[in-house]
Design a protein around this motif. Structure first.
Motif, PDB file in Angstrom:
ATOM      1  N   LYS A  55      15.924 -22.180  58.153  1.00  0.00           N
ATOM      2  CA  LYS A  55      16.406 -21.872  57.023  1.00  0.00           C
ATOM      3  C   LYS A  55      16.031 -22.885  55.918  1.00  0.00           C
ATOM      4  O   LYS A  55      15.920 -24.056  56.233  1.00  0.00           O
ATOM      5  CB  LYS A  55      17.852 -22.130  57.242  1.00  0.00           C
ATOM      6  CG  LYS A  55      18.567 -20.830  57.952  1.00  0.00           C
ATOM      7  CD  LYS A  55      20.030 -21.046  58.111  1.00  0.00           C
ATOM      8  CE  LYS A  55      20.698 -20.143  59.162  1.00  0.00           C
ATOM      9  NZ  LYS A  55      22.157 -19.919  59.596  1.00  0.00           N
ATOM     10  N   VAL A  56      15.923 -22.203  54.750  1.00  0.00           N
ATOM     11  CA  VAL A  56      15.593 -23.177  53.517  1.00  0.00           C
ATOM     12  C   VAL A  56      16.447 -22.887  52.394  1.00  0.00           C
ATOM     13  O   VAL A  56      16.778 -21.589  52.183  1.00  0.00           O
ATOM     14  CB  VAL A  56      14.280 -22.883  52.816  1.00  0.00           C
ATOM     15  CG1 VAL A  56      13.985 -23.735  51.668  1.00  0.00           C
ATOM     16  CG2 VAL A  56      13.269 -22.969  54.045  1.00  0.00           C
ATOM     17  N   LEU A  57      17.392 -23.941  51.729  1.00  0.00           N
ATOM     18  CA  LEU A  57      18.193 -23.606  50.709  1.00  0.00           C
ATOM     19  C   LEU A  57      17.622 -24.164  49.488  1.00  0.00           C
ATOM     20  O   LEU A  57      16.939 -25.420  49.336  1.00  0.00           O
ATOM     21  CB  LEU A  57      19.336 -24.561  51.042  1.00  0.00           C
ATOM     22  CG  LEU A  57      20.797 -24.489  50.322  1.00  0.00           C
ATOM     23  CD1 LEU A  57      21.573 -23.167  50.439  1.00  0.00           C
ATOM     24  CD2 LEU A  57      21.684 -25.628  50.674  1.00  0.00           C
ATOM     25  N   LEU A  58      17.445 -23.203  48.708  1.00  0.00           N
ATOM     26  CA  LEU A  58      16.965 -23.502  47.352  1.00  0.00           C
ATOM     27  C   LEU A  58      18.127 -23.667  46.207  1.00  0.00           C
ATOM     28  O   LEU A  58      19.010 -22.744  46.218  1.00  0.00           O
ATOM     29  CB  LEU A  58      16.169 -22.196  46.520  1.00  0.00           C
ATOM     30  CG  LEU A  58      14.933 -21.928  47.250  1.00  0.00           C
ATOM     31  CD1 LEU A  58      14.120 -20.952  46.658  1.00  0.00           C
ATOM     32  CD2 LEU A  58      13.881 -23.131  47.527  1.00  0.00           C
ATOM     33  N   VAL A  59      18.048 -24.827  45.426  1.00  0.00           N
ATOM     34  CA  VAL A  59      19.096 -25.289  44.754  1.00  0.00           C
ATOM     35  C   VAL A  59      18.941 -25.559  43.177  1.00  0.00           C
ATOM     36  O   VAL A  59      17.981 -26.370  43.028  1.00  0.00           O
ATOM     37  CB  VAL A  59      20.024 -26.508  45.343  1.00  0.00           C
ATOM     38  CG1 VAL A  59      21.319 -26.784  44.387  1.00  0.00           C
ATOM     39  CG2 VAL A  59      20.512 -26.109  46.873  1.00  0.00           C
ATOM     40  N   LYS A  60      19.604 -25.029  42.519  1.00  0.00           N
ATOM     41  CA  LYS A  60      19.570 -25.672  40.891  1.00  0.00           C
ATOM     42  C   LYS A  60      20.891 -26.031  40.486  1.00  0.00           C
ATOM     43  O   LYS A  60      21.876 -25.057  40.380  1.00  0.00           O
ATOM     44  CB  LYS A  60      19.425 -24.406  39.807  1.00  0.00           C
ATOM     45  CG  LYS A  60      17.884 -23.609  39.974  1.00  0.00           C
ATOM     46  CD  LYS A  60      17.808 -22.694  39.126  1.00  0.00           C
ATOM     47  CE  LYS A  60      16.752 -21.819  39.098  1.00  0.00           C
ATOM     48  NZ  LYS A  60      16.608 -20.635  37.919  1.00  0.00           N
ATOM     49  N   PRO A  61      21.341 -27.132  40.638  1.00  0.00           N
ATOM     50  CA  PRO A  61      22.545 -27.840  40.061  1.00  0.00           C
ATOM     51  C   PRO A  61      22.849 -27.325  38.524  1.00  0.00           C
ATOM     52  O   PRO A  61      22.020 -27.324  37.802  1.00  0.00           O
ATOM     53  CB  PRO A  61      22.394 -29.252  40.079  1.00  0.00           C
ATOM     54  CG  PRO A  61      21.284 -29.620  40.976  1.00  0.00           C
ATOM     55  CD  PRO A  61      20.253 -28.348  40.713  1.00  0.00           C
ATOM     56  N   LEU A  62      24.104 -26.915  38.378  1.00  0.00           N
ATOM     57  CA  LEU A  62      24.507 -26.186  37.101  1.00  0.00           C
ATOM     58  C   LEU A  62      25.334 -27.391  36.425  1.00  0.00           C
ATOM     59  O   LEU A  62      26.241 -26.796  35.440  1.00  0.00           O
ATOM     60  CB  LEU A  62      25.145 -24.725  37.355  1.00  0.00           C
ATOM     61  CG  LEU A  62      24.154 -23.841  37.772  1.00  0.00           C
ATOM     62  CD1 LEU A  62      24.919 -22.671  37.894  1.00  0.00           C
ATOM     63  CD2 LEU A  62      22.857 -23.687  37.068  1.00  0.00           C
ATOM     64  N   THR A  63      25.561 -28.525  36.963  1.00  0.00           N
ATOM     65  CA  THR A  63      26.365 -29.321  36.224  1.00  0.00           C
ATOM     66  C   THR A  63      25.890 -30.234  34.855  1.00  0.00           C
ATOM     67  O   THR A  63      26.406 -31.182  34.475  1.00  0.00           O
ATOM     68  CB  THR A  63      26.624 -30.501  37.304  1.00  0.00           C
ATOM     69  OG1 THR A  63      25.348 -31.078  37.898  1.00  0.00           O
ATOM     70  CG2 THR A  63      27.399 -29.997  38.524  1.00  0.00           C
ATOM     71  N   TYR A  64      24.608 -29.680  34.619  1.00  0.00           N
ATOM     72  CA  TYR A  64      23.668 -30.532  33.605  1.00  0.00           C
ATOM     73  C   TYR A  64      23.105 -31.687  34.353  1.00  0.00           C
ATOM     74  O   TYR A  64      23.938 -32.128  35.265  1.00  0.00           O
ATOM     75  CB  TYR A  64      24.362 -31.119  32.451  1.00  0.00           C
ATOM     76  CG  TYR A  64      24.792 -29.780  31.505  1.00  0.00           C
ATOM     77  CD1 TYR A  64      23.840 -29.286  30.670  1.00  0.00           C
ATOM     78  CD2 TYR A  64      26.252 -29.174  31.592  1.00  0.00           C
ATOM     79  CE1 TYR A  64      24.331 -28.194  29.946  1.00  0.00           C
ATOM     80  CE2 TYR A  64      26.424 -27.979  30.800  1.00  0.00           C
ATOM     81  CZ  TYR A  64      25.489 -27.620  29.966  1.00  0.00           C
ATOM     82  OH  TYR A  64      25.859 -26.405  29.117  1.00  0.00           O
ATOM     83  N   MET A  65      21.918 -32.150  33.807  1.00  0.00           N
ATOM     84  CA  MET A  65      21.030 -33.180  34.416  1.00  0.00           C
ATOM     85  C   MET A  65      21.915 -34.290  34.879  1.00  0.00           C
ATOM     86  O   MET A  65      21.744 -34.707  36.126  1.00  0.00           O
ATOM     87  CB  MET A  65      19.984 -33.598  33.454  1.00  0.00           C
ATOM     88  CG  MET A  65      19.188 -34.519  34.215  1.00  0.00           C
ATOM     89  SD  MET A  65      18.099 -33.860  35.568  1.00  0.00           S
ATOM     90  CE  MET A  65      16.927 -32.894  34.770  1.00  0.00           C
ATOM     91  N   ASN A  66      22.758 -34.754  33.952  1.00  0.00           N
ATOM     92  CA  ASN A  66      23.315 -36.089  34.259  1.00  0.00           C
ATOM     93  C   ASN A  66      24.233 -36.264  35.483  1.00  0.00           C
ATOM     94  O   ASN A  66      24.759 -37.373  35.980  1.00  0.00           O
ATOM     95  CB  ASN A  66      23.804 -36.668  33.050  1.00  0.00           C
ATOM     96  CG  ASN A  66      23.014 -37.078  31.879  1.00  0.00           C
ATOM     97  OD1 ASN A  66      21.631 -36.996  32.358  1.00  0.00           O
ATOM     98  ND2 ASN A  66      23.414 -37.397  30.825  1.00  0.00           N
ATOM     99  N   LEU A  67      24.822 -34.821  35.880  1.00  0.00           N
ATOM    100  CA  LEU A  67      25.842 -34.949  36.945  1.00  0.00           C
ATOM    101  C   LEU A  67      25.243 -34.197  38.150  1.00  0.00           C
ATOM    102  O   LEU A  67      25.825 -33.769  38.981  1.00  0.00           O
ATOM    103  CB  LEU A  67      27.169 -34.220  36.468  1.00  0.00           C
ATOM    104  CG  LEU A  67      27.734 -34.968  35.121  1.00  0.00           C
ATOM    105  CD1 LEU A  67      28.906 -33.933  34.668  1.00  0.00           C
ATOM    106  CD2 LEU A  67      28.124 -36.269  35.484  1.00  0.00           C
ATOM    107  N   SER A  68      23.830 -34.207  38.365  1.00  0.00           N
ATOM    108  CA  SER A  68      23.425 -33.309  39.366  1.00  0.00           C
ATOM    109  C   SER A  68      23.903 -33.641  40.807  1.00  0.00           C
ATOM    110  O   SER A  68      24.056 -32.748  41.654  1.00  0.00           O
ATOM    111  CB  SER A  68      21.767 -33.754  39.541  1.00  0.00           C
ATOM    112  OG  SER A  68      21.346 -33.076  38.222  1.00  0.00           O
TER     113      SER A  68
END
Length: 187
Positions: A55-68
């Motif tokens: 399994k592969v989890l692709l992730v885009k944090p949506l916290t803004y860069m500084n809170l990734s």
């Protein structure tokens, strides 16, 4: 399970900025792997792909860069993912546009997204792909520069680096990161 994290900022106004190269790689991987639609949870957008390698989890944090780290650490806890099973993709001012460097550990190098990840994970030992965006010239502030778009001349370099980074991630699913790093850092 392995986790591939692309750093960036959410929102249309940031979509094509230098700071969002990590998001572009995740989009390219999702396209190449025919990934299911992203889910919104843990302060991020993510999807799980079932592959022969696992399994592969692709992730885009949506916290803004500084809170990734506020997105990544809870996802890692929930799915019981160890730091050596992740790769983080992000922009790097110290590399020229079109340059790519893979590393297994190191400091944040002044990158606030990496500072957040290191703080939340409690380690600086995790795989990373640094994509060169170059440094600002003419007295432009760094914050303004990373939130600006690539020039027409730089765009082909970005496109090449996104594809190359996606290829490195796909290679990592089949080979140890050190082998992948040695291969891609030679170029």
């Amino acid at each position: 399970m392995k986790m591939i994290i692309g750093l960036g900022n959410p929102g249309k106004q940031y979509e094509m900025t230098r700071h969002n190269v990590g998001f572009h790689v995740i989009d390219e991987l999702a396209k190449q792997m025919d990934a299911p639609a992203m889910q919104l949870k843990f302060n991020g957008a993510y999807t799980i792909i079932h592959r022969p390698e696992g399994k592969v989890l692709l992730v885009k944090p949506l916290t803004y860069m500084n809170l990734s780290g506020e997105c990544v650490a809870p996802l890692m806890d929930y799915y019981d993912i160890h730091p050596d099973e992740i790769v983080v993709i992000y922009d790097d001012l110290d590399l020229a546009p079109g340059k790519l460097r893979l590393r297994q550990k190191g400091s944040a190098g002044g990158h606030n997204g990496m500072k957040s990840l290191i703080a939340h994970l409690g380690t600086d030992t995790f795989n990373r792909i640094r994509i060169g965006v170059g440094r600002p010239t003419g007295g432009m502030k760094v914050s303004d520069y990373v939130l600006s778009s690539f020039s027409k001349e730089e765009q082909p370099l970005l496109d090449e680096m996104v594809k190359k980074s996606a290829s490195a991630c796909l290679d990592w699913l089949k080979s140890p990161f050190l082998d992948v790093m040695n291969h891609y850092n030679k170029a």
